[in-house]
Design an enzyme around this catalytic site. Structure first.
Site: not given
Ligand code: ADP
Ligand code: ADP
Ligand code: MG
Ligand code: MG
Ligand code: MG
Ligand code: MG
Lengths: 327, 212, 327, 212
Positions: A56, A215
């Site tokens: 991330h 995700h």
């Protein structure tokens, strides 16, 4: 899979070494267990620690520094870190005023941080971020996911901690910022977890995943790609439906890229979203546009709105010096 | 049961997980985030690496060591769950150098209980617990009844298989698949699959290649 | 093609409007013709103007501000801007100390800026950036391309102009920084020009384009993907072969993402490149890692090395306040 | 030739460019950056939009206006080249309200000369000049010889076609294709292709749908 990698098993560590070397003025990398701390630990203050699966970036390691986090615990790609990392990080940055964990609301992150909390000798508290309105609240479930709003919580709580707020005050503030923040995103492509070596999901040349997670998890539904303004309208309807802002409210508008969408498109989204908000009588008082909470190379973006008040505005404006945010 | 058995079981599970890579991985890709196989494999490799340390330990401590190691290696949702499982098993077996089947069954129940507590989950939520809860109950009953090992293993495998398959028709209320709502229907839960694979591996080891 | 867009024809303008609104403290957007200027024009100084095709964001509009550019002229995606834009921008930001154009060396950019120069009433000069060593120098050709090194030229010349350097001094400095800078990149995927609607080139699942340009133009050769360290070794061999640094030299190492490669990989590349340089007795004194000179959503990255001296180091370190660079 | 002819030619070229979208676009994708078709189309659309302004102007001013408009609309490498082409044509035709074929041919030569100067390029560099230089020379010769319009157009088209095709076997020394070295072999130059398409369009208009 085509990626810049030597040995997939070493990707995270080599990348963290690169990060720590490139920003040796700001960051210190610790191994065994893995965590990253702020180079200069300031005067006693509440220690802010975040963490979560990697992939991330710049979240969370790029948000360590003055006015934001004291440490971050990176897990493997898309896999939450482990309690030993959190315990070691806490031991390293605790200045005697307690430790606040800022955790995105995923079962894995919650459980690992919870286990660390249970084993911690220091006073500590946890702020769970669950800003993603794509997946509805439900009484039985794990609740909503934490996505791009996490950065906003970390920025504002970071500013408060830097200014001397107590552990309790930081916890209350974090919960408040979270409750005033809502996000939702859409993806055009999947992403490839390096260790898996293939795309997490398949998606057709004309499809998008609406309400996608960071995700590459599926969201509300699969649909055909539509013009940007229509997507913004639909995302904003969900976000504003959740926040129910009063007319005239000041808001922070954050357009977050998931990694694979160019800035030229993110600014177009910002333009659409800003016009929509202003058209509804809201005032976009603060803005942030860029790739901050990414899902590796996924193409797509999320919109985040935070309802501001004077305190939150000044916390947002307070100086910050990290790899990814600086002013 | 002694530590040799635990080590042999760990090796059998490791091999079985590797043998089911494709299916486990594709399940977590379908209704999760695609890392479950990698997480579990990382755990297996970590245990393989500390095998020598385990050898001299009594079962209780071996389980504790395994649990702590998994807790700091797997991460994700499955790490704390599987870690807690072994740590609780170890706690239950404390002071027992070579526990019998009944004691082992009670330890398994305690381990599964730890997963329930840690994950705040129970039967029917489309998780590994849908395999583990019924399996631990069945083992406890059969061990109490003094059932022979082969029958016990056959019954356990049947139970695990059908419960694993049953997760296919569940809507998840825990874990990442929860976010999918009805879209999770038609997919087996990855954690249920690895639990079934692990149980099969241990049972097969006990019935075919049994050392003790 | 899946992109956040309403009408492809309006993409650039809507995006620029988003940029100018999100950064209304820093930037002013002008239309008809299109250019972006610094909000606060400082005391008399040499006016620095850059520009080029869009699709490389944050280059150049994200580099407007204190210590860097005074204006930028964005063309359509991958298409150089036109002389009228440059003339209008020059008229808007000229403070009577002359105008310096910083231009990437492409036929289109060079000719359009050249025509503007011919029509300009103000004193002006041009720095051509041609840092890409992928395509060899040749006596007949248009010469090497300008890529990620452009940012470094703009940063250092920007600092000098801010500190009061004359037009001549800025021009000499820009040429010097350019001559001490070399870059080369590799791409894993193509990019899609929005108006074209399909990928610029096709590339197989195991192939890379070695020496790629920032418009998805082919480079030295097509090859199979290899481990990151090997790619870094080969890129650096070309770069250092060009720069011929003396042992012990201090360098700036810039790892630039082309847009579609996640930060986790860029930092891994940085790690590999940094180790290589240090292993050859060079000192990596300054670093920059991130997506700065992009090719829309192309996956890939380039390495840039600049040979530093004390003056260049202090110009690099001088304060900068733009959308993309700030310290 | 008068401004009506220029407007009709511009419309014919516009239509022909649109009709060759696929090929022009794929050529610049192969050895350039994929925008040549879009650039040229943007230019054509800009001219279409100023048609009313052009009507009252004499040819020289119409060409100048077209050139300035293209210069500020096309961008890229082709913008300054095509812009300079028309501006120079306009300059050559100054003071001539209805130039004859010879004068027009001289204007074309002047326009091509402007491209050569602006782009510092000449024959054999795999650019639009490989079509335009021979075409302008041929036109000048045929116009001098007083060749009839149909023959002239047929000869011009043959020349343009073969020179356009010949760029396929050239290595570029100018423009983006230059960076490709030998890899540009086998691809026609996009600018040469649009030049041929434009010449064909004008010739076809003059021979078939001629208004004057
Ligand atoms: N609350 C919970 N209780 C029990 N099992 C759970 C819970 N949450 C998730 N799981 C199990 O964990 C599995 C996913 O593990 P893994 O993919 O390793 O972690 P993550 O979901 O964090 O990526 C699920 O398939 C499910 O069986
Ligand atoms: N120096 C030059 N002289 C003449 N023609 C050129 C020159 N450079 C490029 N061209 C022509 O321009 C064409 C490319 O135009 P275009 O794609 O619009 O611009 P860009 O290359 O900037 O993307 C080439 O195919 C070639 O014919
Ligand atoms: Mg995970
Ligand atoms: Mg998972
Ligand atoms: Mg171009
Ligand atoms: Mg082109």
């Amino acid at each position: 899979m085509k990626k810049f990698v030597n040995d997939v098993e070493q990707l995270l560590q080599e990348s963290l070494q690169g990060l720590a070397t490139a920003h040796s003025d700001l960051l210190t990398l610790h191994l065994d267990p893995t965590f990253v701390t702020r180079k200069q630990l300031p005067q006693p203050k509440v220690a802010l620690i975040s963490g979560g699966g990697s992939g991330h970036e710049p979240l969370h390691c790029g948000l360590i520094g003055t006015g934001m986090l004291d440490a971050a615990c990176p897990g493997q790609v898309f896999t939450s870190p482990t309690p030993d990392q959190m315990l070691a990080a806490a031991a390293a940055v605790d200045r005697g005023k307690g430790v606040l964990f800022i955790v995105k609301n995923y079962a894995g992150d919650v459980m690992n941080f919870q286990m660390a909390v249970e084993m911690m000798p220091q006073p500590c508290a946890t702020v769970l971020v669950n800003d993603d309105v794509a997946v509805e609240r439900s009484t039985h479930g794990t609740g909503r996911r934490g996505v791009a709003g996490t950065l906003i919580v970390e920025k504002m709580v970071g500013a408060a901690a830097e200014a001397g707020a107590s552990l309790d005050q930081c916890k209350v503030l974090g919960d408040r910022v979270n409750s005033r923040t809502a996000s939702m995103g859409v993806a055009f492509t999947s992403c490839t977890v390096p260790a898996a070596g293939r795309a997490t999901f398949d998606i057709a040349e004309d499809e998008m995943e609406f309400g996608v997670g960071i995700h590459g998890e599926p969201g509300r539904r699969r649909g055909l790609v539509r013009p940007a303004q229509e997507l913004v309208n639909e995302l904003m309807a969900a976000i504003l439906g959740d926040l129910q802002p009063k007319p005239g409210s000041e808001v922070l508008l954050h357009v977050n890229g998931f990694g694979g969408t160019p800035l030229i498109e993110l600014y177009l989204l910002y333009h659409c979203a800003n016009q929509l908000l202003e058209g509804q009588g809201l005032k976009v008082a603060r803005s942030l546009v860029g790739n901050y909470t990414t899902a590796l190379e996924m193409a797509g973006a999320s919109l985040t709105v935070t309802l501001l008040d004077e305190e939150m505005k000044s916390l947002w404006d307070a100086p910050v010096h990290t790899v990814a945010l600086r002013w | 049961m002694n530590t040799q058995d635990i080590i042999a079981a760990a090796q059998a599970v490791h091999a079985a997980i590797l043998g089911n890579e494709q299916q486990i991985e594709s399940l977590d890709r379908a209704i999760g985030d695609g890392d479950h196989f990698i997480n579990v494999r990382r755990g297996c490799e970590a245990i393989a690496a500390i095998m020598p340390e385990l050898v001299p330990l009594p079962p209780a401590q071996a389980f504790n060591r395994i649990g702590m190691k998994l807790l700091s290696t797997i991460g994700g949702a499955s790490g704390p769950l599987i870690g807690s499982f072994f740590i609780s098993m170890g706690k239950e077996l404390e002071g027992s150098p070579e526990p019998d089947a009944k004691h082992f069954a009670r330890a398994l129940v305690a381990g599964v209980e730890a997963i329930k507590n840690r994950g705040k989950a129970d039967l029917g939520e489309k998780t590994m617990l849908d395999v583990l809860i019924p399996a631990s109950r069945l083992l406890l009953r059969l061990a109490d009844e003094g059932c022979d090992r082969d029958t016990l293993c056959t019954r356990l495998k049947e139970e695990a298989e059908s419960n694993m398959l049953a997760t296919r028709d569940m809507i998840a209320t825990k874990g990442r698949a929860h976010f999918l709502g009805e879209r999770a229907l038609g997919h087996i839960d990855p954690g249920a699959k690895t639990s079934q694979v692990a149980l099969f591996a241990v049972c097969d080891m006990l019935t075919v290649g049994a050392a003790s």
